[in-house]
Design a protein around this motif. Structure first.
Motif, short mmCIF file in Angstrom:
data_model
loop_
_atom_site.label_atom_id
_atom_site.label_comp_id
_atom_site.label_asym_id
_atom_site.label_seq_id
_atom_site.Cartn_x
_atom_site.Cartn_y
_atom_site.Cartn_z
N LEU A 14 10.45 -22.55 13.83
CA LEU A 14 10.52 -23.94 13.37
C LEU A 14 9.17 -24.63 13.48
O LEU A 14 8.74 -25.33 12.56
CB LEU A 14 11.57 -24.72 14.16
N LEU A 21 10.02 -26.62 5.89
CA LEU A 21 11.30 -27.31 5.99
C LEU A 21 11.20 -28.75 5.50
O LEU A 21 12.04 -29.22 4.72
CB LEU A 21 11.79 -27.30 7.44
N ILE A 30 18.72 -33.76 8.20
CA ILE A 30 18.68 -32.32 8.50
C ILE A 30 19.99 -31.90 9.16
O ILE A 30 20.44 -32.52 10.12
CB ILE A 30 17.50 -31.99 9.41
N PHE A 32 22.30 -29.13 11.24
CA PHE A 32 22.28 -28.05 12.22
C PHE A 32 23.69 -27.48 12.37
O PHE A 32 24.52 -28.05 13.08
CB PHE A 32 21.82 -28.57 13.59
N ASP A 40 15.59 -28.31 19.37
CA ASP A 40 15.02 -28.53 18.04
C ASP A 40 15.50 -29.85 17.44
O ASP A 40 14.77 -30.51 16.70
CB ASP A 40 15.41 -27.38 17.10
N TRP A 114 18.53 -26.36 9.14
CA TRP A 114 17.88 -25.45 10.09
C TRP A 114 18.99 -24.66 10.77
O TRP A 114 19.76 -25.19 11.55
CB TRP A 114 17.03 -26.22 11.09
N ARG A 116 19.44 -21.64 13.02
CA ARG A 116 18.85 -20.64 13.90
C ARG A 116 19.95 -19.85 14.60
O ARG A 116 20.53 -20.29 15.58
CB ARG A 116 17.93 -21.25 14.94
N TYR A 144 16.52 -24.82 2.98
CA TYR A 144 17.38 -24.20 3.98
C TYR A 144 16.61 -23.07 4.65
O TYR A 144 16.28 -22.07 4.01
CB TYR A 144 18.65 -23.68 3.28
N LEU A 145 16.27 -23.24 5.92
CA LEU A 145 15.63 -22.18 6.69
C LEU A 145 16.70 -21.48 7.52
O LEU A 145 17.39 -22.11 8.33
CB LEU A 145 14.55 -22.75 7.61
N ASP A 147 17.44 -18.37 10.09
CA ASP A 147 16.83 -17.46 11.08
C ASP A 147 17.90 -16.46 11.53
O ASP A 147 18.97 -16.86 12.00
CB ASP A 147 16.34 -18.32 12.25
#
Length: 211
Positions: A14, A21, A30, A32, A40, A114, A116, A144-145, A147
């Motif tokens: 991140l 992002l 954002i 989560f 984060d 995000w 993760r 859209y990230l 992980d």
């Protein structure tokens, strides 16, 4: 670009890809998924962004606010069969509910996501349902990230669960352009011995809605 395990101690995906992002935008919204009490959220909140998370367990939600010294209110939300924990300035909203009871009618769509480890944490049988939900959360221009982890499943089946490029394309490719942004080598001697692995990579993917 592949990086090695020791760098994970100093720099997260991140932090190193925040510009991807955010993309120069101010005060974006954002999301989560399965947020827990990740720091984060506080970091991005301090940068001026609005945070919305979903979590199925009460303890981490309450600990997030208490550990970060953020005053909050709690409200029953019948639409999600759960509760909303919200900062007094209403810029952090954490929903305590089953993630599949949450939808875009509750908070609208998001400028960024995000994710993760959440996708890799769910059962493979739920992946199509999870992907459809997250795709429905993406506003036009959303970034859209995602992980996740990649390894040889013949030696280990998780958690975290293995995610391949084929998985990504099958679940998200019809709606999104997908790019592998970064890779960390997370293979430790302990993982190699315990699970017989010769590869354990943390990967960061960028998903952009197709025009």
């Amino acid at each position: 670009m592949k990086r090695y395990y020791m760098f994970c101690l100093f720099q997260s995906f991140l932090e190193s890809h925040l510009d991807v992002l955010v993309d120069g935008r101010q005060n974006i919204k954002i999301f989560f998924p399965l947020c827990g009490k990740t720091v984060d959220m506080k970091w991005l909140y301090d940068l001026g962004h609005t945070i919305v998370g979903v979590e199925g367990a009460q303890k981490p939600v309450e600990e997030f606010f208490k550990e970060n010294d953020i005053e909050y209110t709690v409200h029953v939300v019948n639409d999600v069969n759960g509760h909303l924990y919200q900062s007094l300035d209403k810029r952090i909203s954490l929903y305590l509910c089953d993630i599949y009871d949450f939808n875009s009618l509750v908070e609208g769509q998001f400028d960024a996501i995000w994710d993760r480890g959440s996708f890799g944490a769910i059962n493979k049988s739920e992946r199509a349902r999870y992907a459809a939900l997250l795709l429905s959360m993406m506003a036009p221009g959303c970034r859209y990230l995602l992980d996740n982890f990649s390894y040889d499943e013949t030696h280990y089946i998780g958690p975290p669960r293995n995610v391949t490029e084929k998985d990504m394309q099958e679940l998200f490719g019809s709606m999104c352009d997908i790019k592998l942004l970064d890779t960390f080598d997370m293979l430790t001697p302990e993982r190699a011995v315990l699970h017989g692995l010769n590869k354990f990579d943390e990967q960061l993917w960028l998903l952009l809605p197709k025009c």
